[in-house]
Design a protein around this motif. Structure first.
Motif, short mmCIF file in Angstrom:
data_model
loop_
_atom_site.label_atom_id
_atom_site.label_comp_id
_atom_site.label_asym_id
_atom_site.label_seq_id
_atom_site.Cartn_x
_atom_site.Cartn_y
_atom_site.Cartn_z
N GLU A 116 32.05 38.56 43.19
CA GLU A 116 32.42 39.79 43.88
C GLU A 116 33.28 39.06 44.58
OE1 GLU A 116 29.73 42.41 43.67
OE2 GLU A 116 29.51 43.37 41.72
N ALA A 119 36.22 37.13 44.15
CA ALA A 119 37.15 37.79 43.43
C ALA A 119 38.04 38.80 44.41
CB ALA A 119 36.75 39.34 42.23
N GLU A 120 37.49 39.25 45.64
CA GLU A 120 38.60 40.00 46.17
C GLU A 120 38.79 38.80 47.34
OE1 GLU A 120 39.68 43.10 48.79
OE2 GLU A 120 37.83 43.16 46.61
N GLY A 124 39.99 31.80 41.65
CA GLY A 124 39.11 31.90 40.92
C GLY A 124 38.38 30.65 40.73
N ALA A 127 33.92 33.94 38.35
CA ALA A 127 33.99 34.97 37.32
C ALA A 127 32.33 35.02 36.13
CB ALA A 127 34.90 35.26 36.24
N ARG A 202 44.08 38.94 41.81
CA ARG A 202 42.94 39.38 41.51
C ARG A 202 41.83 40.17 40.28
NH1 ARG A 202 44.90 40.23 47.15
NH2 ARG A 202 42.75 39.33 48.82
N ILE A 205 40.69 37.84 37.32
CA ILE A 205 39.65 37.79 37.87
C ILE A 205 38.65 38.55 37.71
CG2 ILE A 205 37.57 37.23 39.68
CD1 ILE A 205 40.25 35.71 41.52
N ARG A 206 39.51 39.54 38.13
CA ARG A 206 38.27 40.75 37.59
C ARG A 206 38.70 41.66 35.68
NH1 ARG A 206 36.18 43.22 42.15
NH2 ARG A 206 37.43 43.22 43.88
N MET A 209 35.59 38.72 34.79
CA MET A 209 34.38 39.79 35.01
C MET A 209 33.93 40.55 34.39
SD MET A 209 35.17 39.04 39.64
CE MET A 209 33.07 39.78 39.50
#
Length: 327
Positions: A116, A119-120, A124, A127, A202, A205-206, A209
C-alpha cells in the motif's frame, strides 16, 4: 509445560533493557494456526540497539529464534526452548519513503502495508505483497513471493543483528536468494530493509493489487485459521495438484484439515493441536510420495519440541523407506 526461568538465571533484568521480557509465553496467541506450546522466554526489543544489547548479554549456548507475524509457523505442542524474539510494531513497524523513491520498512511491517505504501508513492513492483499474509522480516528471510514476483526483485539492502549482537548491513547479493530461501544464518535477526521499485501510475498499481486480492479471496481460505501454503511447489509441478491427485483434498486428522477450497492449505477447524497439523502434513507427504514419487517439502516452518510421546516422523517414517526401496 513450563520451562526454567532464563531471566533470573542469566540476570537479563539487570542489563538495562528497554524491551519486554516474558517467561513461558504461550505461542498459540501469536500464530495464525492458534496452536503451540510456550516459549521459554519471549523478548520484544524496543529497537535495534536494544536487541543488540540483549543478544550480547545472552550466553551463546541459549538458542534464539525470531518470530514475526506468525502467519506461516507451526509451533509444536511442547513449545520452544530458549528465546523467541518478536519484533513489535512500535519499534519495527515504520515505513518511510526516501527522496529517491526508495522505501525503508521495518521488519514488523505487514507485507500488505508495504504494498500500500509503495502504491501511494507510485512505486511499481510491490503489488504481489498485497496477497501475502506475512511480515517483512519473514519475507526477507524466505524470499517471499507470489504471482511471478519475489522479495529478491525489490530488496536492496537490509539491517540485521547477529547472534553475537553485532549490527550488520547486508545486500541482496549477500542474501544469495533462491526460491523461498536465503543463505543467511537463521540466527541473524533482520530489523529493517531498503526496497526500490520502478515509477508507475498509482491507478495501474492499485488495479494490480485489486487483482491480486481478488484472486486470493476467490482461491484461498483466508478467513480460516491457516498458515498459508503448506508445501513448496516442486520444480515443474504445482503442490496443490499433487495433493489433490493423491486424494488429500478435505483430508482431516483430529481438528486439522486440508482445505476443500485450496488443498495446499491446512486449516485448524477449531480444536486442532500442533500434532494434528503436523501429522496431517506428513500423511499428505507420504500419500503424494506414494502416488507420484515426488517428496514434497514443507513451506510452513515447523518449530519447537513435541509434547512427550507425540512426535511425528517425516513421511510417517515407514512409508518413505518402503517407497525408496520400491524405487
Amino acid at each position: 509445560m513450563s520451562w526454567p526461568d532464563l531471566v533470573a538465571r542469566h540476570g537479563l533484568d539487570r542489563i538495562g533493557l528497554r524491551g519486554r521480557l516474558t517467561p513461558n509465553q504461550p505461542l498459540s496467541a501469536v500464530t495464525w494456526f492458534r496452536v503451540g506450546g510456550p516459549a521459554q522466554l519471549m523478548f520484544q526489543p524496543a529497537d535495534t540497539d536494544d536487541l543488540a544489547l540483549f543478544l550480547k548479554a545472552l550466553p551463546p549456548e541459549v538458542p534464539v529464534l525470531p518470530v514475526g507475524l506468525g502467519s506461516n509457523l507451526l509451533v509444536r505442542d511442547g513449545g520452544i526452548e530458549g528465546v523467541v524474539v518478536r519484533l513489535a510494531a512500535k519499534g519495527f513497524g515504520s515505513v518511510e519513503i526516501e527522496e529517491n523513491g526508495a522505501i525503508r520498512a521495518g521488519a514488523a511491517v505487514p507485507d500488505k502495508r508495504l504494498a500500500e505504501a509503495a502504491a501511494e508513492a507510485g512505486q511499481g513492483g510491490f503489488a504481489f505483497y498485497a496477497g501475502i499474509p506475512g511480515g517483512i522480516g519473514g519475507a526477507l528471510r524466505m524470499n517471499a513471493g507470489a504471482h511471478g514476483s519475489e522479495t529478491a526483485d525489490v530488496m536492496v539492502e537490509l539491517t540485521g543483528v547477529t547472534r553475537a549482537g553485532e549490527i550488520v548491513q547486508l545486500t541482496r547479493q549477500d542474501m544469495a536468494y533462491r526460491y523461498r530461501h536465503s543463505e543467511q544464518p537463521g540466527d541473524t535477526i533482520f530489523t529493517q530493509a531498503l526496497f526500490r521499485g520502478e515509477p508507475r501510475e498509482r491507478e495501474a498499481i492499485r488495479q494490480e493489487m485489486a487483482e491480486v486480492n481478488a484472486h486470493r479471496e476467490a482461491a484461498q481460505p483466508i478467513r480460516e485459521k491457516t498458515g498459508g501454503s503448506t508445501f513448496k511447489n516442486p520444480p515443474g509441478h504445482s503442490a496443490w495438484k499433487l495433493v489433490d491427485a493423491a486424494g488429500c483434498r478435505g483430508l482431516q486428522i483430529g481438528g486439522a484439515r486440508m482445505s476443500d477450497m485450496h488443498c495446499n492449505f491446512m486449516i485448524n477447524t477449531g480444536e486442532a493441536t500442533g500434532r494434528d497439523l503436523e501429522l496431517l502434513g506428513e500423511t499428505v507427504r507420504a500419500r503424494v510420495l506414494e502416488t507420484s514419487g515426488i517428496a514434497l517439502e514443507w513451506e510452513i516452518k515447523r518449530l519447537g519440541v513435541w509434547a512427550e510421546g507425540q512426535d511425528v516422523e517425516p513421511f510417517l517414517g515407514k512409508r518413505i523407506a518402503e517407497a525408496a526401496s520400491d524405487g
